[in-house]
Design an enzyme around this catalytic site. Structure first.
Site, PDB file in Angstrom:
ATOM      1  N   GLY A   1      42.613  19.597  25.782  1.00 21.35           N
ATOM      2  CA  GLY A   1      41.752  20.483  26.547  1.00 21.35           C
ATOM      3  C   GLY A   1      41.913  20.269  28.036  1.00 21.35           C
ATOM      4  O   GLY A   1      42.911  19.712  28.492  1.00 21.35           O
ATOM      5  N   CYS A   2      40.941  20.713  28.793  1.00 22.59           N
ATOM      6  CA  CYS A   2      40.979  20.620  30.254  1.00 22.59           C
ATOM      7  C   CYS A   2      41.263  19.193  30.705  1.00 22.59           C
ATOM      8  O   CYS A   2      40.552  18.264  30.336  1.00 22.59           O
ATOM      9  CB  CYS A   2      39.648  21.094  30.841  1.00 22.59           C
TER      10      CYS A   2
END
Length: 227
Positions: free
Chosen positions: A57-58
């Site tokens: 993810g981020c």
């Protein structure tokens, strides 16, 4: 293996509460639990450590999580998993490369093992969501465990097998297991983003809650100053 024997010492399933919930600001969420200080190491000092590579993810979120773990000396945000040379954030963000947002983890193997870093990886994100993590969608946010040798690959595969055998998740694990090739460091403004921007809206609504859930469930893994 210790990694499997210790699997259920950590309540992994608790980390994904509200994982798919609509993102909104939480006035009760503060940045007080973000690591407040950081020791800057020289390139020579960093090279004395081992490296590990993950995508979940981020990278703002992932970097902050791994930097809270004892034995981790530095975490760098960047891109990996694709073939594009010298990718930029804009290219990756718009899906113009095969890269995912990833992190490079420098760690002291005498303090924390690679197998425990794999536990941190799986315990700090949802590995069952395809091309998505929380509110972020797209192949650039996919779950990837990179390995540099056969031993690391075996650790990853054995851990996934243990998770599946014990039905830790209600859905299949979709984490990619990829031989590490190249890591491209992200632009400087992405480095330590969560630490330097504690009141940024995404950080407050997504990154800080994700970090705090991890810290609540992995207390024995944390550096003293992050408790």
């Amino acid at each position: 293996m210790n990694i499997i024997r210790n699997l259920f010492l950590i309540p992994i399933t608790l980390l994904f509460i509200n994982c798919h919930a609509k993102v909104k600001s939480d006035t009760n969420t503060t940045a007080n639990n973000i690591v407040a200080k950081k020791t800057i190491l020289s390139s020579a000092e960093l090279q004395k450590n081992e490296t590990a590579y993950f995508a979940s993810g981020c990278f703002w979120c992932v970097e902050a999580i791994f930097e809270s773990v004892k034995g981790v000396k530095e975490v760098v945000s960047g891109y990996s998993g694709g073939k594009e040379q010298n990718p930029t954030y804009e290219q990756v963000a718009y899906g113009r490369t095969g890269h995912a947002e990833a992190v490079e983890v420098y760690y002291d193997p005498e303090v924390i093992s690679y197998s425990k870093l794999v536990q941190v990886f799986f315990g700090s994100h949802d590995p069952t969501t395809f091309n998505r993590q929380g509110p972020d969608r797209g192949a650039q946010y996919r779950s990837i465990a990179f390995y540099k040798n056969e031993e690391e690959e075996k650790i990853i595969r054995d851990y996934i097998a243990a998770l599946e055998e014990n039905m830790v998740y209600d859905a299949p694990i979709v984490t990619e297991i990829i031989a590490f090739d190249k890591f491209w460091k992200a632009e400087e403004y992405h480095q330590d983003f969560e630490r330097r921007n504690p009141n940024q809206s995404y950080v407050r609504a997504v990154s800080v809650p994700r970090l705090n859930r991890f810290k609540q469930n992995f207390k024995s893994f944390l550096k003293e100053e992050t408790h």
